[in-house]
Design an enzyme around this catalytic site. Structure first.
Site, PDB file in Angstrom:
ATOM      1  N   GLY A 165      58.766   6.849  71.771  1.00 44.88           N
ATOM      2  CA  GLY A 165      59.163   5.396  72.164  1.00 44.88           C
ATOM      3  C   GLY A 165      60.404   5.559  73.102  1.00 44.88           C
ATOM      4  N   ASP A 166      61.349   6.274  73.393  1.00 45.04           N
ATOM      5  CA  ASP A 166      62.340   6.479  73.987  1.00 45.04           C
ATOM      6  C   ASP A 166      62.270   6.601  75.637  1.00 45.04           C
ATOM      7  OD1 ASP A 166      65.377   6.684  73.760  1.00 45.04           O
ATOM      8  OD2 ASP A 166      64.909   8.491  75.125  1.00 45.04           O
ATOM      9  N   LEU A 167      62.743   5.724  76.311  1.00 46.62           N
ATOM     10  CA  LEU A 167      62.263   5.700  77.637  1.00 46.62           C
ATOM     11  C   LEU A 167      62.816   7.193  78.265  1.00 46.62           C
ATOM     12  CD1 LEU A 167      62.565   2.132  78.912  1.00 46.62           C
ATOM     13  CD2 LEU A 167      60.789   3.406  78.535  1.00 46.62           C
TER      14      LEU A 167
END
Length: 212
Positions: A165-167
């Site tokens: 989920g980390d951009l």
């Protein structure tokens, strides 16, 4: 990135060697150098920083924490002191002067209360598997899966966390695989399989490949 890291840790040499089997990762590792991840003991402070960093820049979060911590003896926020300060010990103006919004005040109060009453026990957390830590801490207001994953990587140094989920990670994966756009979360999971059991270290290097 969440927290600054310091002196290189040679204990990640085996992970770097394993990850270097992938040519593009090998190039990143050569450019970046040794992984400098090192464990952090004070999980309470790490989670305070994570809450303060939500929806603001890294610099703004750091300034906020500095003002907040400065109000405590030896500049060390503890669960009881934080809870007392935010539930009447400090005025609303004093809290706002630290840059803390009403929402973040609520999150910090809940965090402090759970640490103070033993609902969260740091020693037990460190003995839990990754899924157990996520389940335990996401019960706290303002703490989501991403925040716990950052704690697992930067605080506990768990070696195989893959925060899809980390951009930043997704941007780095787009660059690594020469994609025209950031991959969807569902597509990132298989991209991490070649890096297991060192996906956390791969993540660290991929972040660094972006210059972060």
């Amino acid at each position: 990135m969440w927290f600054d890291q310091s002196a290189p840790e040679h204990r990640w040499a085996d992970a770097a060697k394993f990850l270097s089997k992938t040519p593009k990762m090998r190039a990143i590792i050569r450019e970046v150098g040794p992984c400098t991840l090192e464990p952090k003991r004070d999980t309470f402070v790490l989670l305070i920083k994570s809450i303060l960093s939500q929806q603001v820049s890294t610099a703004a979060a750091a300034a906020m924490f500095k003002k907040f911590a400065a109000r405590f003896p030896r500049k060390k926020p503890t669960p009881t002191l934080v809870h007392d300060a935010l539930t009447g010990g400090w005025t609303d103006d004093e809290i706002r002067a630290c840059g803390i919004s009403r929402q973040k005040r609520g999150y910090l109060t809940d965090l402090a209360a759970r640490y103070a009453d033993g609902s969260v026990e740091p020693r037990k957390l460190r003995r839990m598997d990754d899924a157990g830590v996520v389940e335990n801490l996401t019960q706290i207001k303002g703490i989501g899966v991403w925040t716990v994953e950052m704690l697992l990587i930067f605080g506990f140094n768990r070696p195989n966390v893959w925060p899809v989920g980390d951009l930043g990670l997704r941007n780095a994966l787009a660059q690594l695989h020469d994609l025209d756009e950031r991959p969807a979360i569902r597509d990132c999971e298989p991209m991490g399989e070649p890096f297991a059991p060192y996906r956390s270290i791969a993540t660290w290097y991929l972040w660094r490949s972006l210059g972060e």
